[in-house]
Design a protein around this motif. Structure first.
Motif, PDB file in Angstrom:
ATOM      1  N   LEU A  71       0.723  -1.465  -0.014  1.00 11.93           N
ATOM      2  CA  LEU A  71      -0.065   0.219  -0.093  1.00 11.93           C
ATOM      3  C   LEU A  71       0.812   1.322   0.066  1.00 11.93           C
ATOM      4  O   LEU A  71       1.933   1.398   0.890  1.00 11.93           O
ATOM      5  N   LEU A  72       0.702   2.242  -1.010  1.00 15.05           N
ATOM      6  CA  LEU A  72       1.252   3.407  -0.826  1.00 15.05           C
ATOM      7  C   LEU A  72       0.563   4.641  -0.759  1.00 15.05           C
ATOM      8  O   LEU A  72      -0.475   4.686  -1.534  1.00 15.05           O
ATOM      9  N   GLY A  73       1.257   5.640  -0.318  1.00 21.18           N
ATOM     10  CA  GLY A  73       0.644   7.090  -0.430  1.00 21.18           C
ATOM     11  C   GLY A  73       0.777   7.943  -1.482  1.00 21.18           C
ATOM     12  O   GLY A  73       0.256   7.500  -2.584  1.00 21.18           O
ATOM     13  N   ALA A  74       1.888   8.553  -1.352  1.00 29.34           N
ATOM     14  CA  ALA A  74       2.466   9.195  -2.856  1.00 29.34           C
ATOM     15  C   ALA A  74       3.648   9.768  -2.536  1.00 29.34           C
ATOM     16  O   ALA A  74       4.348   9.875  -1.297  1.00 29.34           O
ATOM     17  N   VAL A  75       4.342  10.070  -3.518  1.00 34.01           N
ATOM     18  CA  VAL A  75       5.814  10.756  -3.439  1.00 34.01           C
ATOM     19  C   VAL A  75       6.007  12.133  -4.291  1.00 34.01           C
ATOM     20  O   VAL A  75       5.360  12.510  -4.944  1.00 34.01           O
ATOM     21  N   GLY A  76       7.057  12.550  -3.677  1.00 35.48           N
ATOM     22  CA  GLY A  76       7.643  13.947  -4.357  1.00 35.48           C
ATOM     23  C   GLY A  76       7.264  15.187  -3.589  1.00 35.48           C
ATOM     24  O   GLY A  76       6.468  15.204  -2.514  1.00 35.48           O
ATOM     25  N   GLY A  77       7.827  16.281  -3.898  1.00 36.11           N
ATOM     26  CA  GLY A  77       7.575  17.481  -3.370  1.00 36.11           C
ATOM     27  C   GLY A  77       8.741  18.457  -3.595  1.00 36.11           C
ATOM     28  O   GLY A  77       9.956  18.095  -3.992  1.00 36.11           O
ATOM     29  N   PRO A  78       8.468  19.878  -3.642  1.00 34.70           N
ATOM     30  CA  PRO A  78       9.491  20.951  -3.927  1.00 34.70           C
ATOM     31  C   PRO A  78      10.850  20.515  -3.201  1.00 34.70           C
ATOM     32  O   PRO A  78      11.920  21.005  -3.752  1.00 34.70           O
ATOM     33  N   LYS A  79      10.860  20.009  -1.837  1.00 37.08           N
ATOM     34  CA  LYS A  79      12.155  19.993  -1.178  1.00 37.08           C
ATOM     35  C   LYS A  79      12.941  19.088  -1.814  1.00 37.08           C
ATOM     36  O   LYS A  79      14.126  19.229  -1.692  1.00 37.08           O
ATOM     37  N   TRP A  80      12.488  18.249  -2.780  1.00 34.93           N
ATOM     38  CA  TRP A  80      13.537  17.406  -3.466  1.00 34.93           C
ATOM     39  C   TRP A  80      13.760  17.751  -4.950  1.00 34.93           C
ATOM     40  O   TRP A  80      14.256  17.096  -5.971  1.00 34.93           O
ATOM     41  N   ASP A  81      13.064  18.941  -5.381  1.00 31.41           N
ATOM     42  CA  ASP A  81      13.186  19.225  -6.840  1.00 31.41           C
ATOM     43  C   ASP A  81      14.644  19.648  -7.418  1.00 31.41           C
ATOM     44  O   ASP A  81      14.648  19.441  -8.444  1.00 31.41           O
ATOM     45  N   SER A  82      15.390  19.926  -6.525  1.00 30.90           N
ATOM     46  CA  SER A  82      16.634  20.053  -6.973  1.00 30.90           C
ATOM     47  C   SER A  82      17.597  18.922  -7.011  1.00 30.90           C
ATOM     48  O   SER A  82      18.777  18.953  -7.429  1.00 30.90           O
ATOM     49  N   GLN A  83      17.027  17.773  -6.691  1.00 28.64           N
ATOM     50  CA  GLN A  83      17.712  16.460  -6.813  1.00 28.64           C
ATOM     51  C   GLN A  83      17.757  15.899  -8.556  1.00 28.64           C
ATOM     52  O   GLN A  83      16.994  16.337  -9.188  1.00 28.64           O
ATOM     53  N   PRO A  84      19.020  15.873  -8.711  1.00 32.93           N
ATOM     54  CA  PRO A  84      19.169  15.151 -10.377  1.00 32.93           C
ATOM     55  C   PRO A  84      18.292  14.238 -10.709  1.00 32.93           C
ATOM     56  O   PRO A  84      17.835  13.482  -9.817  1.00 32.93           O
ATOM     57  N   GLY A  85      17.857  14.281 -11.891  1.00 34.05           N
ATOM     58  CA  GLY A  85      16.849  13.422 -12.233  1.00 34.05           C
ATOM     59  C   GLY A  85      16.787  11.762 -11.728  1.00 34.05           C
ATOM     60  O   GLY A  85      15.597  11.394 -11.630  1.00 34.05           O
ATOM     61  N   HIS A  86      17.993  11.318 -11.790  1.00 38.61           N
ATOM     62  CA  HIS A  86      18.013   9.620 -11.601  1.00 38.61           C
ATOM     63  C   HIS A  86      17.798   9.654  -9.863  1.00 38.61           C
ATOM     64  O   HIS A  86      17.668   8.429  -9.174  1.00 38.61           O
ATOM     65  N   ASN A  87      17.972  10.801  -9.028  1.00 40.52           N
ATOM     66  CA  ASN A  87      17.553  10.712  -7.646  1.00 40.52           C
ATOM     67  C   ASN A  87      16.415  11.451  -7.202  1.00 40.52           C
ATOM     68  O   ASN A  87      16.245  11.337  -6.063  1.00 40.52           O
ATOM     69  N   ARG A  88      15.411  11.638  -8.039  1.00 40.12           N
ATOM     70  CA  ARG A  88      14.254  12.249  -7.699  1.00 40.12           C
ATOM     71  C   ARG A  88      13.307  11.307  -6.954  1.00 40.12           C
ATOM     72  O   ARG A  88      13.252  10.266  -7.325  1.00 40.12           O
ATOM     73  N   PRO A  89      12.451  11.781  -6.042  1.00 40.10           N
ATOM     74  CA  PRO A  89      11.448  10.805  -5.281  1.00 40.10           C
ATOM     75  C   PRO A  89      10.542   9.975  -6.435  1.00 40.10           C
ATOM     76  O   PRO A  89      10.590   8.796  -6.202  1.00 40.10           O
ATOM     77  N   GLU A  90      10.385  10.605  -7.541  1.00 38.49           N
ATOM     78  CA  GLU A  90       9.503  10.081  -8.519  1.00 38.49           C
ATOM     79  C   GLU A  90      10.256   8.741  -9.026  1.00 38.49           C
ATOM     80  O   GLU A  90       9.610   7.934  -9.447  1.00 38.49           O
ATOM     81  N   LYS A  91      11.536   8.845  -9.013  1.00 41.23           N
ATOM     82  CA  LYS A  91      12.174   7.682  -9.640  1.00 41.23           C
ATOM     83  C   LYS A  91      12.127   6.673  -9.013  1.00 41.23           C
ATOM     84  O   LYS A  91      12.133   5.325  -9.201  1.00 41.23           O
TER      85      LYS A  91
END
Ligand code: IPM
Ligand code: MG
Length: 358
Positions: A71-91
């Motif tokens: 069971l999963l909630g959701a991921v992501g947020g502005p706090k991690w927007d500066s992460q490089p593409g391969h290390n973003r929450p969505e990845k």
């Protein structure tokens, strides 16, 4: 007593608060239906980046593989927007779908009768009822294709590639055809075959498989036309099957027809019994922690979990019924309209009310 192991990934933003409500409802459902649930919490997305430096730690993959369901909630947020593409929450989200082989994403768009007034579409367009199942391919296409960013003579360019193999299309099509057989036997395959080679291959595979399912009425629509038809005459759709990116876009659109994106659940399935269940909405960082998020999409995801992974259909039905009943009494902000007759409630109270109806 039968005990199911559920790995819970709360994620970021409103993830933790909506998941808490869903767990509460699941506990109550288990109690009423004679089974037990044991939870194992693991990190995904931004929460995992903060704690472990990566959006999908190895332990999370292992905890999911060891469970009966996830069971999963959701991921992501502005706090991690500066992460490089391969290390973003969505990845992390894409990574867990891939790691578990969950290539079939079921996204039902249904209108709960009490919510007809919350849909932005006119009643005559919605018609009697609305029940669309979007079957989205989830581990291929442009989300996982070759990509890169290059710089030549000071000019940057970037590319992403849409690629589908015949077996990839076949297996998602099989899920969709089987789904259509259990429903109203209409399947609409959505592509952009007037432009894309990958879509022409997609269409050819669907047509070939249609011969195995003579009872299913198959149609093909271009994605732009589908976007238009969904708001012009949504009742024409039963099952929609489409690629990863088109499914991402169309399922958001379909969700709005049902009143709010806060209502839409999803199931991601592979060839085993293990599935991952999550609301289709995102982590809504702007409203996180304020107790105003709508937990119903996550609660309805629990219903899908019971139906598709745990084979507890009566428990699944009980949750859907409870949600439907509660909507006549209470609404979160996103589905509340002046004069709707229901009381405006927060996330936690909504969870309590659904649990009380079980
Ligand atoms: C969804 C989401 C994800 C997707 C994002 C967060 C990567 O939009 O589940 O629809 O595009 O698959
Ligand atoms: Mg999406």
């Amino acid at each position: 007593m039968k005990t199911y192991q559920i790995t819970v990934l709360k994620g970021d933003g409103i993830g933790p608060e909506i998941v808490d409500q869903a767990v509460k409802v699941l506990d109550k459902t288990a109690e009423k239906h004679g089974f037990a649930v044991s939870y194992n919490y693991a990190l995904l997305g931004g929460a995992a980046i903060d704690a472990a430096g990566v959006p999908l730690p190895e332990e999370t993959v292992a905890a999911c593989k060891a469970a009966d369901s996830v069971l999963l909630g959701a991921v992501g947020g502005p706090k991690w927007d500066s992460q490089p593409g391969h290390n973003r929450p969505e990845k992390g989200l894409l990574g867990i779908r891939k790691a578990l082989g969950l290539y079939a994403n079921l996204r039902p768009a249904v209108i709960f009768a009490p919510l007809r007034d919350a849909s932005p579409l006119k009643p005559e367009i919605i018609g009697e009822s609305l029940d669309i199942m979007v079957v989205r391919e989830l581990t291929g296409g442009i989300y996982f294709g070759d990509r890169g960013t290059q710089e030549q003579n000071g000019v940057k360019s970037a590319y992403d590639t849409e690629r589908y193999s015949e077996p990839e299309v076949e297996r998602i099509a099989r899920v969709a055809f089987d789904m259509a057989m259990k429903r109203n036997k209409r399947l609409c395959s959505v592509d952009k075959a007037n432009v894309l080679d990958s879509s022409r291959l997609w269409r050819a595979v669907i047509d070939r498989m249609a011969k195995e399912y003579p009872e299913v009425a198959v149609s093909h629509l271009y994605v732009d036309n589908t976007a238009m038809q969904l708001v012009r005459d949504p009742g024409q759709f039963d099952v929609i099957v489409t690629s990863n990116m088109f499914g991402d876009i169309l399922s958001d659109e379909a969700s709005m027809i049902s009143g709010s994106i806060g209502m839409l659940a999803s199931a991601s399935l592979g060839d085993g019994g293990l599935g991952l269940y999550e609301p289709i909405h995102g982590s809504a960082p702007d409203i996180a922690g304020q107790d105003i998020a709508n937990p119903l999409a996550t609660i309805l995801s629990v219903s899908m979990l019971l139906r598709y992974s745990l084979n507890e259909p009566a428990a699944a039905d009980a949750i859907e019924k409870a949600v439907s009943q509660v909507l006549t009494l209470a609404r979160t902000k996103d589905i509340y309209t002046e004069g709707c007759g229901a009381k405006l409630v927060g996330c936690k109270e909504m969870g309590d009310l659904v649990a009380a109806q079980i």
